[in-house]
Write an enzyme that holds these catalytic residues in place. Structure first.
Site, mmCIF file in Angstrom:
data_model
loop_
_atom_site.group_PDB
_atom_site.id
_atom_site.type_symbol
_atom_site.label_atom_id
_atom_site.label_comp_id
_atom_site.label_asym_id
_atom_site.label_seq_id
_atom_site.Cartn_x
_atom_site.Cartn_y
_atom_site.Cartn_z
ATOM 1 C CG ASN A 1 -34.056 -9.448 2.692
ATOM 2 O OD1 ASN A 1 -33.846 -10.557 3.174
ATOM 3 N ND2 ASN A 1 -34.201 -8.392 3.458
ATOM 4 C CG ASP B 1 -34.113 -0.498 -5.989
ATOM 5 O OD1 ASP B 1 -33.060 -0.532 -5.318
ATOM 6 O OD2 ASP B 1 -34.498 -1.418 -6.720
ATOM 7 C CB CYS C 1 -37.134 -3.910 -0.309
ATOM 8 S SG CYS C 1 -35.623 -4.835 0.045
ATOM 9 C CB CYS D 1 -30.687 -2.020 -0.934
ATOM 10 S SG CYS D 1 -29.465 -2.568 -2.148
ATOM 11 N NE ARG D 2 -35.714 -0.699 -2.073
ATOM 12 C CZ ARG D 2 -36.647 -0.897 -2.992
ATOM 13 N NH1 ARG D 2 -37.547 0.051 -3.196
ATOM 14 N NH2 ARG D 2 -36.679 -1.998 -3.708
ATOM 15 C CB SER D 3 -36.348 -4.917 3.507
ATOM 16 O OG SER D 3 -35.620 -5.940 2.888
HETATM 17 P P1 4NP Z 1 -33.567 -3.753 -2.517
HETATM 18 O O1 4NP Z 1 -32.673 -3.375 -3.773
HETATM 19 O O2 4NP Z 1 -34.919 -4.195 -3.041
HETATM 20 O O3 4NP Z 1 -33.658 -2.471 -1.761
HETATM 21 O O4 4NP Z 1 -32.839 -4.830 -1.776
HETATM 22 C C1 4NP Z 1 -32.486 -4.253 -4.843
HETATM 23 C C2 4NP Z 1 -31.510 -5.209 -4.771
HETATM 24 C C3 4NP Z 1 -31.302 -6.078 -5.823
HETATM 25 C C4 4NP Z 1 -32.090 -5.975 -6.956
HETATM 26 C C5 4NP Z 1 -33.085 -5.024 -7.016
HETATM 27 C C6 4NP Z 1 -33.285 -4.166 -5.953
HETATM 28 N N1 4NP Z 1 -31.867 -6.838 -8.039
HETATM 29 O O5 4NP Z 1 -32.545 -6.683 -9.060
HETATM 30 O O6 4NP Z 1 -31.016 -7.733 -7.946
#
Ligand code: 4NP
Length: 157
Positions: A14, A126, A11, A16-18
């Protein structure tokens, strides 16, 4: 042909989703007896070395899985040789992976929900900037996607 043996979920951050996809896939692989190496990474580098978002840890815990020891890392060129499948959580990250993929690399790239009949092309949204309930949706999505992917990798009975 030898069965694929290593899967990487990707994602943006790294955190939340992945990590949730990694956790759900690990459990499903264990449940069906699929021997596979599993990891997750982000295309971005903001959260390298950090544990998952507390809301992701909470939704995994609510579903019986502890991901507090996971740590964020960024995708590297070597990942495209190490992994048979690199699975993006959304289209933007799939496009980024296509751009990063070294020519001739072994990894097959795909979108997680492309493995779920009827959900082809859909992103796992997201949840980072949204309400806590978004993480329940994420969990449902990664559970559906990783179940279908594990079954596909395991192949016909
Ligand atoms: P993820 O979510 O891609 O599912 O881990 C996010 C976590 C952090 C950020 C964006 C998306 N960020 O911009 O810091």
């Amino acid at each position: 042909m030898a069965k694929p043996s290593a899967v990487l979920f990707v994602c943006l951050g790294n955190i939340c989703r992945s990590p949730l996809a990694e956790a759900a896939f690990r459990r499903e692989a264990a449940r069906i007896g699929l021997e596979v190496a599993v990891d997750s990474a982000g295309t971005g580098d903001w959260h390298v070395g950090e544990p998952p978002d507390s809301r992701a840890i909470a939704v995994a815990r609510a579903n019986g899985i502890d991901i507090a020891d996971y740590r964020g890392r960024q995708v590297t060129p070597a990942d495209f040789e190490r992994f048979d499948h690199i699975v993006a959580l959304d289209g933007a990250n799939l496009a980024r992976l296509r751009a990063l993929r070294p020519a001739g690399a072994r990894a097959a790239l795909s979108l997680l929900l492309d493995h779920v009949p009827g959900r082809e092309g859909e992103p796992v949204a997201d949840p980072y900037y949204g309400a806590d309930e978004g993480f329940d949706t994420t969990w449902a999505d990664v559970t559906a996607g990783t179940r279908a992917l594990a079954r596909r990798i395991a192949g016909p009975e």
